[in-house]
Design a protein around this motif. Structure first.
Motif, PDB file in Angstrom:
ATOM      1  N   ASP A   1       7.471  11.668   2.495  1.00  0.00           N
ATOM      2  CA  ASP A   1       6.270  11.101   1.884  1.00  0.00           C
ATOM      3  C   ASP A   1       6.152   9.609   2.146  1.00  0.00           C
ATOM      4  O   ASP A   1       7.155   8.902   2.283  1.00  0.00           O
ATOM      5  CB  ASP A   1       6.295  11.327   0.365  1.00  0.00           C
ATOM      6  CG  ASP A   1       6.244  12.803   0.012  1.00  0.00           C
ATOM      7  OD1 ASP A   1       5.702  13.581   0.819  1.00  0.00           O
ATOM      8  OD2 ASP A   1       6.740  13.171  -1.063  1.00  0.00           O
ATOM      9  N   LEU A   2       4.919   9.136   2.180  1.00  0.00           N
ATOM     10  CA  LEU A   2       4.665   7.700   2.241  1.00  0.00           C
ATOM     11  C   LEU A   2       4.853   7.091   0.854  1.00  0.00           C
ATOM     12  O   LEU A   2       4.730   7.775  -0.158  1.00  0.00           O
ATOM     13  CB  LEU A   2       3.226   7.441   2.688  1.00  0.00           C
ATOM     14  CG  LEU A   2       2.857   7.752   4.131  1.00  0.00           C
ATOM     15  CD1 LEU A   2       1.366   7.558   4.323  1.00  0.00           C
ATOM     16  CD2 LEU A   2       3.620   6.857   5.080  1.00  0.00           C
ATOM     17  N   ALA A   3       5.125   5.801   0.821  1.00  0.00           N
ATOM     18  CA  ALA A   3       5.166   5.077  -0.458  1.00  0.00           C
ATOM     19  C   ALA A   3       3.722   4.687  -0.794  1.00  0.00           C
ATOM     20  O   ALA A   3       3.149   3.802  -0.172  1.00  0.00           O
ATOM     21  CB  ALA A   3       6.044   3.840  -0.333  1.00  0.00           C
ATOM     22  N   LEU A   4       3.111   5.401  -1.745  1.00  0.00           N
ATOM     23  CA  LEU A   4       1.709   5.185  -2.101  1.00  0.00           C
ATOM     24  C   LEU A   4       1.605   4.787  -3.565  1.00  0.00           C
ATOM     25  O   LEU A   4       2.514   5.049  -4.355  1.00  0.00           O
ATOM     26  CB  LEU A   4       0.917   6.466  -1.850  1.00  0.00           C
ATOM     27  CG  LEU A   4       0.882   6.939  -0.392  1.00  0.00           C
ATOM     28  CD1 LEU A   4       0.259   8.325  -0.303  1.00  0.00           C
ATOM     29  CD2 LEU A   4       0.117   5.953   0.474  1.00  0.00           C
ATOM     30  N   PRO A   5       0.496   4.156  -3.961  1.00  0.00           N
ATOM     31  CA  PRO A   5       0.336   3.772  -5.368  1.00  0.00           C
ATOM     32  C   PRO A   5       0.408   4.991  -6.280  1.00  0.00           C
ATOM     33  O   PRO A   5      -0.160   6.034  -5.970  1.00  0.00           O
ATOM     34  CB  PRO A   5      -1.055   3.138  -5.415  1.00  0.00           C
ATOM     35  CG  PRO A   5      -1.378   2.773  -4.009  1.00  0.00           C
ATOM     36  CD  PRO A   5      -0.649   3.743  -3.136  1.00  0.00           C
ATOM     37  N   SER A   6       1.103   4.857  -7.390  1.00  0.00           N
ATOM     38  CA  SER A   6       1.207   5.979  -8.322  1.00  0.00           C
ATOM     39  C   SER A   6       0.098   5.965  -9.373  1.00  0.00           C
ATOM     40  O   SER A   6      -0.175   6.990  -9.989  1.00  0.00           O
ATOM     41  CB  SER A   6       2.575   5.970  -9.018  1.00  0.00           C
ATOM     42  OG  SER A   6       2.740   4.768  -9.738  1.00  0.00           O
ATOM     43  N   ASP A   7      -0.539   4.836  -9.572  1.00  0.00           N
ATOM     44  CA  ASP A   7      -1.579   4.715 -10.588  1.00  0.00           C
ATOM     45  C   ASP A   7      -2.875   5.362 -10.091  1.00  0.00           C
ATOM     46  O   ASP A   7      -3.449   4.913  -9.095  1.00  0.00           O
ATOM     47  CB  ASP A   7      -1.816   3.240 -10.908  1.00  0.00           C
ATOM     48  CG  ASP A   7      -2.747   3.035 -12.095  1.00  0.00           C
ATOM     49  OD1 ASP A   7      -3.463   3.994 -12.470  1.00  0.00           O
ATOM     50  OD2 ASP A   7      -2.761   1.933 -12.646  1.00  0.00           O
ATOM     51  N   PRO A   8      -3.349   6.416 -10.760  1.00  0.00           N
ATOM     52  CA  PRO A   8      -4.599   7.056 -10.319  1.00  0.00           C
ATOM     53  C   PRO A   8      -5.775   6.100 -10.231  1.00  0.00           C
ATOM     54  O   PRO A   8      -6.671   6.278  -9.400  1.00  0.00           O
ATOM     55  CB  PRO A   8      -4.842   8.118 -11.390  1.00  0.00           C
ATOM     56  CG  PRO A   8      -3.486   8.421 -11.930  1.00  0.00           C
ATOM     57  CD  PRO A   8      -2.746   7.117 -11.899  1.00  0.00           C
ATOM     58  N   ARG A   9      -5.779   5.050 -11.045  1.00  0.00           N
ATOM     59  CA  ARG A   9      -6.891   4.100 -10.999  1.00  0.00           C
ATOM     60  C   ARG A   9      -6.975   3.383  -9.661  1.00  0.00           C
ATOM     61  O   ARG A   9      -8.060   2.973  -9.235  1.00  0.00           O
ATOM     62  CB  ARG A   9      -6.762   3.095 -12.140  1.00  0.00           C
ATOM     63  CG  ARG A   9      -6.964   3.714 -13.512  1.00  0.00           C
ATOM     64  CD  ARG A   9      -6.624   2.758 -14.620  1.00  0.00           C
ATOM     65  NE  ARG A   9      -5.225   2.341 -14.527  1.00  0.00           N
ATOM     66  CZ  ARG A   9      -4.634   1.490 -15.350  1.00  0.00           C
ATOM     67  NH1 ARG A   9      -5.327   0.960 -16.332  1.00  0.00           N
ATOM     68  NH2 ARG A   9      -3.375   1.167 -15.201  1.00  0.00           N
ATOM     69  N   ALA A  10      -5.835   3.243  -8.972  1.00  0.00           N
ATOM     70  CA  ALA A  10      -5.852   2.606  -7.653  1.00  0.00           C
ATOM     71  C   ALA A  10      -6.659   3.445  -6.669  1.00  0.00           C
ATOM     72  O   ALA A  10      -7.420   2.930  -5.848  1.00  0.00           O
ATOM     73  CB  ALA A  10      -4.421   2.429  -7.146  1.00  0.00           C
ATOM     74  N   TRP A  11      -6.535   4.784  -6.777  1.00  0.00           N
ATOM     75  CA  TRP A  11      -7.274   5.668  -5.882  1.00  0.00           C
ATOM     76  C   TRP A  11      -8.746   5.714  -6.255  1.00  0.00           C
ATOM     77  O   TRP A  11      -9.617   5.809  -5.382  1.00  0.00           O
ATOM     78  CB  TRP A  11      -6.646   7.058  -5.925  1.00  0.00           C
ATOM     79  CG  TRP A  11      -5.250   7.011  -5.400  1.00  0.00           C
ATOM     80  CD1 TRP A  11      -4.098   6.956  -6.121  1.00  0.00           C
ATOM     81  CD2 TRP A  11      -4.869   6.926  -4.030  1.00  0.00           C
ATOM     82  NE1 TRP A  11      -3.014   6.863  -5.285  1.00  0.00           N
ATOM     83  CE2 TRP A  11      -3.465   6.855  -3.991  1.00  0.00           C
ATOM     84  CE3 TRP A  11      -5.578   6.919  -2.834  1.00  0.00           C
ATOM     85  CZ2 TRP A  11      -2.759   6.764  -2.803  1.00  0.00           C
ATOM     86  CZ3 TRP A  11      -4.870   6.831  -1.648  1.00  0.00           C
ATOM     87  CH2 TRP A  11      -3.480   6.762  -1.644  1.00  0.00           C
ATOM     88  N   TYR A  12      -9.031   5.630  -7.536  1.00  0.00           N
ATOM     89  CA  TYR A  12     -10.422   5.580  -7.978  1.00  0.00           C
ATOM     90  C   TYR A  12     -11.093   4.309  -7.449  1.00  0.00           C
ATOM     91  O   TYR A  12     -12.221   4.334  -6.962  1.00  0.00           O
ATOM     92  CB  TYR A  12     -10.479   5.629  -9.501  1.00  0.00           C
ATOM     93  CG  TYR A  12     -11.880   5.625 -10.054  1.00  0.00           C
ATOM     94  CD1 TYR A  12     -12.665   6.773  -9.989  1.00  0.00           C
ATOM     95  CD2 TYR A  12     -12.425   4.489 -10.636  1.00  0.00           C
ATOM     96  CE1 TYR A  12     -13.961   6.780 -10.487  1.00  0.00           C
ATOM     97  CE2 TYR A  12     -13.711   4.490 -11.128  1.00  0.00           C
ATOM     98  CZ  TYR A  12     -14.471   5.637 -11.055  1.00  0.00           C
ATOM     99  OH  TYR A  12     -15.756   5.643 -11.540  1.00  0.00           O
TER     100      TYR A  12
END
Length: 199
Positions: A17-28
């Protein structure tokens, strides 16, 4: 005609896996910045474990955070096996106990081989239909098993049709929850320019 953008790393599955933001708000916020009307985020979250852990530790869980985003439609995915649907039923019970929005959730049951669904899976799918917005069975596609979505143009006809059915189920759940047409895409908050000292 609608256009689609896919944010992907094109790496083989075995590379991790890539190291991606865990906070859903970042994707929003990413969706809002890009001006996209729909953002599909694929996460490996183990829903029941996350909900129970959040409750026992007294913190907000990731599943609840995803579900609390504006206009979010949860899609719960599992294998169409006895073990898979048992885990899904546990997750649905935990989500219901926490008051998560199951009424707008869509379940995707992924078939892992040729042939009919086992009776246990068919029974579970029937029982789940009264608890969630929709249950969609994703057929077995040997090309995906071997290559993932690296060559999407080689998907089987039934797979493509089921993809359309799944998208329709998600959109229908959103329309029931927030109306038709849906509200316009989000606009991110303005970022003010940093102040500069004048010498």
């Amino acid at each position: 005609m609608k256009s689609w953008s896919v944010v992907t790393d094109h790496r083989e599955w075995h590379q991790g896996d890539l190291a991606l933001p865990s906070d859903p708000r970042a994707w929003y916020q990413l969706g809002a910045v890009g001006g996209w009307q729909v953002v599909v985020a694929d996460t490996p979250r183990t829903v029941a474990h996350d909900i129970v852990t959040a409750r026992t530790t007294g913190r907000a869980g990731q599943t609840a955070a995803w579900c609390s985003l504006p206009f979010a439609v949860p899609v719960l995915c599992t294998l169409a096996t006895g073990t898979g649907v048992a885990a899904l039923q546990t997750a649905v019970k935990a989500a219901s106990a926490e008051g998560l929005p199951l009424h707008r959730a869509v379940v995707a049951l992924t078939v892992i081989g040729e042939g009919r669904l086992p009776p246990l899976v068919r029974a579970a799918a029937t029982m789940l239909q009264s608890q969630v917005s929709a249950v969609v069975t994703v057929p077995f596609d040997p090309h995906i098993r071997a290559h993932g979505l690296a060559q999407a143009e080689r998907l089987g006809r039934r797979t493509a049709e089921t993809g359309a059915s799944l998208a329709t189920a998600v959109l229908s759940a959103a329309h029931r929850a927030w109306g038709d047409p849906l509200p316009p895409a989000s606009v991110p908050a303005a970022v003010s320019a940093p102040a500069h000292a004048v010498v």
